[in-house]
Motif scaffolding. Structure first.
Motif, PDB file in Angstrom:
ATOM      1  N   ASP A 342       0.830  -1.202   0.000  1.00  0.00           N
ATOM      2  CA  ASP A 342       0.000   0.000   0.000  1.00  0.00           C
ATOM      3  C   ASP A 342       0.869   1.258   0.000  1.00  0.00           C
ATOM      4  O   ASP A 342       0.522   2.267  -0.629  1.00  0.00           O
ATOM      5  N   GLY A 343       1.992   1.222   0.744  1.00  0.00           N
ATOM      6  CA  GLY A 343       2.913   2.353   0.750  1.00  0.00           C
ATOM      7  C   GLY A 343       3.499   2.613  -0.627  1.00  0.00           C
ATOM      8  O   GLY A 343       3.621   3.771  -1.057  1.00  0.00           O
ATOM      9  N   VAL A 344       3.870   1.538  -1.315  1.00  0.00           N
ATOM     10  CA  VAL A 344       4.396   1.675  -2.685  1.00  0.00           C
ATOM     11  C   VAL A 344       3.340   2.295  -3.586  1.00  0.00           C
ATOM     12  O   VAL A 344       3.613   3.218  -4.373  1.00  0.00           O
ATOM     13  N   LYS A 345       2.095   1.812  -3.476  1.00  0.00           N
ATOM     14  CA  LYS A 345       1.018   2.344  -4.321  1.00  0.00           C
ATOM     15  C   LYS A 345       0.739   3.815  -4.015  1.00  0.00           C
ATOM     16  O   LYS A 345       0.401   4.601  -4.918  1.00  0.00           O
ATOM     17  N   ALA A 346       0.864   4.194  -2.731  1.00  0.00           N
ATOM     18  CA  ALA A 346       0.649   5.596  -2.361  1.00  0.00           C
ATOM     19  C   ALA A 346       1.672   6.497  -3.047  1.00  0.00           C
ATOM     20  O   ALA A 346       1.345   7.617  -3.476  1.00  0.00           O
ATOM     21  N   LEU A 347       2.899   6.008  -3.166  1.00  0.00           N
ATOM     22  CA  LEU A 347       3.937   6.777  -3.866  1.00  0.00           C
ATOM     23  C   LEU A 347       3.675   6.800  -5.366  1.00  0.00           C
ATOM     24  O   LEU A 347       3.848   7.842  -6.026  1.00  0.00           O
ATOM     25  N   TRP A 348       3.281   5.675  -5.926  1.00  0.00           N
ATOM     26  CA  TRP A 348       2.929   5.640  -7.345  1.00  0.00           C
ATOM     27  C   TRP A 348       1.829   6.659  -7.648  1.00  0.00           C
ATOM     28  O   TRP A 348       1.863   7.363  -8.656  1.00  0.00           O
ATOM     29  N   GLN A 349       0.837   6.702  -6.735  1.00  0.00           N
ATOM     30  CA  GLN A 349      -0.289   7.614  -6.939  1.00  0.00           C
ATOM     31  C   GLN A 349       0.162   9.063  -6.974  1.00  0.00           C
ATOM     32  O   GLN A 349      -0.477   9.913  -7.606  1.00  0.00           O
ATOM     33  N   SER A 350       1.297   9.343  -6.306  1.00  0.00           N
ATOM     34  CA  SER A 350       1.861  10.703  -6.294  1.00  0.00           C
ATOM     35  C   SER A 350       2.918  10.892  -7.371  1.00  0.00           C
ATOM     36  O   SER A 350       3.630  11.910  -7.375  1.00  0.00           O
ATOM     37  N   GLY A 351       3.058   9.901  -8.266  1.00  0.00           N
ATOM     38  CA  GLY A 351       3.986  10.033  -9.382  1.00  0.00           C
ATOM     39  C   GLY A 351       5.418   9.657  -9.085  1.00  0.00           C
ATOM     40  O   GLY A 351       6.321   9.945  -9.868  1.00  0.00           O
ATOM     41  N   ILE A 352       5.642   8.979  -7.932  1.00  0.00           N
ATOM     42  CA  ILE A 352       7.010   8.573  -7.555  1.00  0.00           C
ATOM     43  C   ILE A 352       7.173   7.079  -7.796  1.00  0.00           C
ATOM     44  O   ILE A 352       6.385   6.273  -7.284  1.00  0.00           O
ATOM     45  N   TYR A 353       8.191   6.704  -8.561  1.00  0.00           N
ATOM     46  CA  TYR A 353       8.447   5.276  -8.765  1.00  0.00           C
ATOM     47  C   TYR A 353       9.059   4.698  -7.489  1.00  0.00           C
ATOM     48  O   TYR A 353       9.989   5.272  -6.905  1.00  0.00           O
ATOM     49  N   ALA A 354       8.543   3.550  -7.061  1.00  0.00           N
ATOM     50  CA  ALA A 354       9.034   2.906  -5.835  1.00  0.00           C
ATOM     51  C   ALA A 354       8.884   1.399  -5.965  1.00  0.00           C
ATOM     52  O   ALA A 354       8.052   0.904  -6.731  1.00  0.00           O
ATOM     53  N   GLU A 355       9.702   0.697  -5.202  1.00  0.00           N
ATOM     54  CA  GLU A 355       9.632  -0.761  -5.129  1.00  0.00           C
ATOM     55  C   GLU A 355       9.697  -1.170  -3.663  1.00  0.00           C
ATOM     56  O   GLU A 355      10.274  -0.453  -2.838  1.00  0.00           O
ATOM     57  N   SER A 356       9.130  -2.322  -3.353  1.00  0.00           N
ATOM     58  CA  SER A 356       9.275  -2.869  -1.999  1.00  0.00           C
ATOM     59  C   SER A 356      10.450  -3.830  -1.969  1.00  0.00           C
ATOM     60  O   SER A 356      10.799  -4.437  -2.993  1.00  0.00           O
ATOM     61  N   GLY A 357      11.085  -3.928  -0.826  1.00  0.00           N
ATOM     62  CA  GLY A 357      12.232  -4.827  -0.690  1.00  0.00           C
ATOM     63  C   GLY A 357      12.424  -5.224   0.761  1.00  0.00           C
ATOM     64  O   GLY A 357      11.648  -4.837   1.642  1.00  0.00           O
ATOM     65  N   MET A 358      13.444  -5.990   1.015  1.00  0.00           N
ATOM     66  CA  MET A 358      13.737  -6.445   2.378  1.00  0.00           C
ATOM     67  C   MET A 358      15.180  -6.104   2.714  1.00  0.00           C
ATOM     68  O   MET A 358      16.114  -6.634   2.108  1.00  0.00           O
ATOM     69  N   GLY A 359      15.353  -5.169   3.663  1.00  0.00           N
ATOM     70  CA  GLY A 359      16.693  -4.818   4.113  1.00  0.00           C
ATOM     71  C   GLY A 359      17.124  -5.688   5.270  1.00  0.00           C
ATOM     72  O   GLY A 359      16.380  -6.564   5.722  1.00  0.00           O
ATOM     73  N   CYS A 360      18.302  -5.450   5.800  1.00  0.00           N
ATOM     74  CA  CYS A 360      18.803  -6.299   6.879  1.00  0.00           C
ATOM     75  C   CYS A 360      18.044  -6.087   8.173  1.00  0.00           C
ATOM     76  O   CYS A 360      18.056  -6.936   9.060  1.00  0.00           O
ATOM     77  N   THR A 361      17.342  -4.940   8.319  1.00  0.00           N
ATOM     78  CA  THR A 361      16.574  -4.683   9.537  1.00  0.00           C
ATOM     79  C   THR A 361      15.078  -4.915   9.337  1.00  0.00           C
ATOM     80  O   THR A 361      14.294  -4.724  10.257  1.00  0.00           O
ATOM     81  N   GLY A 362      14.685  -5.323   8.132  1.00  0.00           N
ATOM     82  CA  GLY A 362      13.269  -5.550   7.880  1.00  0.00           C
ATOM     83  C   GLY A 362      12.855  -4.977   6.542  1.00  0.00           C
ATOM     84  O   GLY A 362      13.696  -4.620   5.702  1.00  0.00           O
ATOM     85  N   PRO A 363      11.534  -4.849   6.308  1.00  0.00           N
ATOM     86  CA  PRO A 363      11.039  -4.368   5.014  1.00  0.00           C
ATOM     87  C   PRO A 363      11.405  -2.916   4.760  1.00  0.00           C
ATOM     88  O   PRO A 363      11.454  -2.099   5.682  1.00  0.00           O
ATOM     89  N   VAL A 364      11.652  -2.600   3.493  1.00  0.00           N
ATOM     90  CA  VAL A 364      11.987  -1.230   3.092  1.00  0.00           C
ATOM     91  C   VAL A 364      11.264  -0.899   1.794  1.00  0.00           C
ATOM     92  O   VAL A 364      10.872  -1.785   1.027  1.00  0.00           O
TER      93      VAL A 364
END
Length: 386
Positions: A342-364
């Protein structure tokens, strides 16, 4: 908790004269995977460390015969033991009870206590059995409150809270920090890892980085079994104080839980934990903490802050066109895994390209460097970041 000086004076006087009223603790010694005699023996041993307590044991008559320093209530089944135990609790004939396979209503769950292996530090696990709420995040928030109540009843005036890095942890953190802003006193712990914050990692479990580790009940139950039995092969819980007292807003009695695999040291520890909760006036502490919360509009805050949960997301069911792809090198951490897409989609809706991923401390969420500041502002305004 307000100190009743008159009562304290009389209690001290009675204690000096040997008149102090003894705590009455119940134990059901039937239904375990271990012999009933083992549980009765543990209760007998507990009387030596709990000199101001009387222990009432509900168990098979054959298991009770050889012990003279306990009060005996012969029973033939766990169901019969529970019935007699609850009757004595309701009549005030017991101050607290320790049992297994006890059904709490929704809203009540247990706060276990373990010995952390790295430094031998006690740590509360919130929670270990029962269902605090049907919503995961709401449940974890209330688990934190129950942990605070148990810790305060045990004598820790300002216990530290850590939230285990699980699904729902970031939402739980956001709501607890909102409560703190409203005036509820919460002392957030800091992870021993370099990234800081109150979200706890596996290292923190081992080291006991906080007084209270907040988790969901299934994970808490697993942690209790690991911490209690990792030295024995698993079928005999030898360490800690058991699964703890059932705590919630509408609790009426002090009932602590054991596992069928709990061994003699844990049975004894659970009785000592029960005595501690009686001395610390657990029921009164719970009432006072919930009075504070309700004056702050606790339930309204929960409802308001949970509006960004996955089920209510404003972008969940929308078809949102992905902006042109960019090279994404900047990580934005601190978003709950349940809300990542949902966070990724919220950024897309504002025209920002984003992807979800998994960092060493958790999701990013990953964004391009030139979009990072704007993305953070959007995620904060939409409630995905604190």
């Amino acid at each position: 908790m307000a100190l009743n000086k008159a009562n304290l004076f009389y209690q001290l006087a009675d204690s000096l004269e040997g008149k102090a009223k003894k705590k009455r603790l119940g134990l059901t010694a039937i239904g375990s995977e271990h012999p009933s005699e083992m549980l009765v023996s543990a209760a007998s041993d507990a009387t030596k460390s709990l000199q101001n307590a009387e222990i009432v044991v509900f168990g098979p008559e054959r298991a009770l015969i050889d012990f003279d320093n306990i009060e005996k209530v012969p029973v033939n089944s766990l169901e019969e033991a529970h019935r007699k135990m609850e009757e004595m609790l309701d009549k005030g004939q017991l101050d607290a009870a320790v049992t297994m396979h006890f059904n709490f209503p929704i809203g009540i769950s247990t706060i276990g206590r373990v010995i952390t292996p790295s430094r031998g530090k006690p740590m509360f696990i919130a929670t270990t059995t029962g269902t605090t709420a049907t919503d995961r995040v709401c449940s974890m928030v209330k688990n934190a409150i129950s942990g605070i109540i148990a810790a305060k009843a045990s004598g820790i005036k300002n216990p530290t809270i850590g939230i285990l890095n699980l699904d729902g942890a970031r939402q739980t953190e956001r709501i607890l920090k909102q409560l703190a802003k409203k005036g509820y006193d919460i002392n957030f712990a800091k992870t021993l890892r370099a990234d800081g914050g109150c979200i706890m990692r596996g290292n923190d479990l081992l080291a006991g980085s906080c007084d209270i580790m907040v988790t969901d009940t299934l994970t808490g139950n697993l942690l209790m079994k690991i911490f209690s039995a990792y030295t024995t092969g698993g079928n005999y819980e030898a360490l800690g104080w058991g699964y703890g007292p059932g705590i919630g807003e509408n609790m009426k009695n002090i009932v602590l839980i054991l596992s069928r695999a709990s061994g003699a040291p844990v049975v004894k520890g659970a009785l000592e934990y029960a005595a501690e909760m009686v001395c610390g006036d657990l029921l009164e502490v719970a009432r006072e903490e919930y009075d504070k919360l309700n004056k702050l509009g606790f339930n309204d805050i929960l409802k308001s802050e949970l509006k960004h949960d996955l089920s209510d997301s404003s972008v969940k069911d929308k078809i949102i066109k992905c902006p042109p792809k960019k090279v994404v090198t900047q990580e934005i951490a601190g978003i709950d895994v349940l809300q990542m897409e949902d966070g990724v989609k919220a950024l897309w809706q504002s025209g920002i390209y984003a992807e979800s991923g998994m960092g060493c401390t958790g999701p990013v969420i990953l964004v391009a460097s030139e979009d990072q500041d704007k993305a953070i502002k959007i995620l904060k305004s939409e409630g995905y970041l604190i």
